[in-house]
Design a protein around this motif. Structure first.
Motif, PDB file in Angstrom:
ATOM      1  N   TRP A  45       0.811  -1.210   0.000  1.00 34.52           N
ATOM      2  CA  TRP A  45       0.000   0.000   0.000  1.00 34.52           C
ATOM      3  C   TRP A  45       0.849   1.267   0.000  1.00 34.52           C
ATOM      4  O   TRP A  45       0.531   2.236  -0.673  1.00 34.52           O
ATOM      5  CB  TRP A  45      -0.970  -0.011   1.176  1.00 34.52           C
ATOM      6  N   VAL A  46       1.946   1.278   0.752  1.00 35.74           N
ATOM      7  CA  VAL A  46       2.803   2.463   0.803  1.00 35.74           C
ATOM      8  C   VAL A  46       3.521   2.662  -0.525  1.00 35.74           C
ATOM      9  O   VAL A  46       3.786   3.788  -0.925  1.00 35.74           O
ATOM     10  CB  VAL A  46       3.789   2.356   1.991  1.00 35.74           C
ATOM     11  N   GLY A  47       3.787   1.573  -1.243  1.00 31.18           N
ATOM     12  CA  GLY A  47       4.480   1.675  -2.525  1.00 31.18           C
ATOM     13  C   GLY A  47       3.578   2.060  -3.675  1.00 31.18           C
ATOM     14  O   GLY A  47       4.022   2.179  -4.810  1.00 31.18           O
ATOM     15  N   GLY A  48       2.296   2.281  -3.421  1.00 33.41           N
ATOM     16  CA  GLY A  48       1.347   2.628  -4.471  1.00 33.41           C
ATOM     17  C   GLY A  48       1.177   4.118  -4.648  1.00 33.41           C
ATOM     18  O   GLY A  48       1.820   4.933  -3.993  1.00 33.41           O
ATOM     19  N   VAL A  49       0.287   4.472  -5.563  1.00 38.00           N
ATOM     20  CA  VAL A  49      -0.046   5.868  -5.824  1.00 38.00           C
ATOM     21  C   VAL A  49      -1.332   6.181  -5.053  1.00 38.00           C
ATOM     22  O   VAL A  49      -2.405   5.680  -5.402  1.00 38.00           O
ATOM     23  CB  VAL A  49      -0.266   6.119  -7.337  1.00 38.00           C
ATOM     24  N   PRO A  50      -1.230   6.980  -3.988  1.00 39.24           N
ATOM     25  CA  PRO A  50      -2.420   7.275  -3.183  1.00 39.24           C
ATOM     26  C   PRO A  50      -3.187   8.482  -3.732  1.00 39.24           C
ATOM     27  O   PRO A  50      -2.599   9.498  -4.067  1.00 39.24           O
ATOM     28  CB  PRO A  50      -1.842   7.585  -1.804  1.00 39.24           C
ATOM     29  N   GLU A  51      -4.494   8.320  -3.810  1.00 35.84           N
ATOM     30  CA  GLU A  51      -5.335   9.422  -4.276  1.00 35.84           C
ATOM     31  C   GLU A  51      -6.608   9.450  -3.456  1.00 35.84           C
ATOM     32  O   GLU A  51      -7.195   8.400  -3.183  1.00 35.84           O
ATOM     33  CB  GLU A  51      -5.674   9.249  -5.750  1.00 35.84           C
ATOM     34  N   ILE A  52      -7.031  10.627  -3.072  1.00 40.72           N
ATOM     35  CA  ILE A  52      -8.321  10.789  -2.410  1.00 40.72           C
ATOM     36  C   ILE A  52      -9.208  11.539  -3.386  1.00 40.72           C
ATOM     37  O   ILE A  52      -8.925  12.683  -3.748  1.00 40.72           O
ATOM     38  CB  ILE A  52      -8.197  11.545  -1.075  1.00 40.72           C
ATOM     39  N   VAL A  53     -10.270  10.866  -3.854  1.00 37.46           N
ATOM     40  CA  VAL A  53     -11.213  11.489  -4.780  1.00 37.46           C
ATOM     41  C   VAL A  53     -12.383  12.054  -3.982  1.00 37.46           C
ATOM     42  O   VAL A  53     -12.699  11.576  -2.900  1.00 37.46           O
ATOM     43  CB  VAL A  53     -11.694  10.497  -5.873  1.00 37.46           C
ATOM     44  N   SER A  54     -13.022  13.059  -4.539  1.00 34.85           N
ATOM     45  CA  SER A  54     -14.078  13.773  -3.832  1.00 34.85           C
ATOM     46  C   SER A  54     -15.430  13.611  -4.520  1.00 34.85           C
ATOM     47  O   SER A  54     -15.518  13.601  -5.739  1.00 34.85           O
ATOM     48  CB  SER A  54     -13.723  15.259  -3.763  1.00 34.85           C
TER      49      SER A  54
END
Length: 175
Positions: free
Chosen positions: A15-24
């Protein structure tokens, strides 16, 4: 106990090695729902309607095309995309991701979260569809109509082609 710690380290490393995105969903009249299985793994090669993906059989998070979806509240959903998949969406989604080290202590920069995208009602309904299909027994939302995503999904829905299901919605803008 050691096995549980190993599983925790593996998940955290992925999970830390991924691309994190918070969509709204703040601009949408449909909001995110949650379920009794809120952290959902989605891989477009194994669509949510596939029997091989019935609860509790999530696609493996070690697969390149697997993404983690977590509706944090009614207006925000965290999407963790495998870095290799985000860089090259043509890669085989069922191939295992490249591991530098499976079990390692991980560190990340919280400021690297992508928080730019505001989803439409249709796009939120598509993510809700996945959350609903992955639920074991219970789903919940602020309004009854948010729970019935099939009413929002039109014949032009991106779910028409299950293999390419919600590919554009899930991808971070920084491809």
């Amino acid at each position: 106990m050691f096995e549980m710690q190993g599983i925790c380290m593996l998940h955290c490393a992925i999970w830390v090695g991924g691309v994190p995105e918070i969509v709204s969903a703040e601009d949408s009249d449909v909001k995110f729902i949650t379920s009794d299985h809120p952290v959902t793994i989605y891989n477009h090669a194994v669509p949510p309607t596939d029997g091989a993906c019935a609860y509790p059989l999530d696609p493996g998070i070690a697969l390149r095309g697997s993404q983690t979806l977590y509706p944090m509240d009614r207006d925000h959903c965290l999407i963790l995309t495998n870095l290799e998949y985000a860089k090259d969406p043509r890669t085989d989604p069922l191939q295992k991701r490249t591991f530098a080290r499976n079990y390692r202590q991980s560190i990340t920069k919280i400021g690297s979260l992508i928080r730019e995208r505001r989803l439409t009602a249709q796009e939120v309904a598509e993510i809700n569809f996945i959350v609903k299909k992955r639920a074991r027994r219970y789903i919940g939302g602020g309004r009854k109509e948010w729970l019935y995503t099939s009413q929002r999904r039109s014949h032009t829905s991106i779910f028409t082609n299950e293999i390419e299901a919600i590919a554009d919605i899930r991808f971070p803008n920084s491809r």
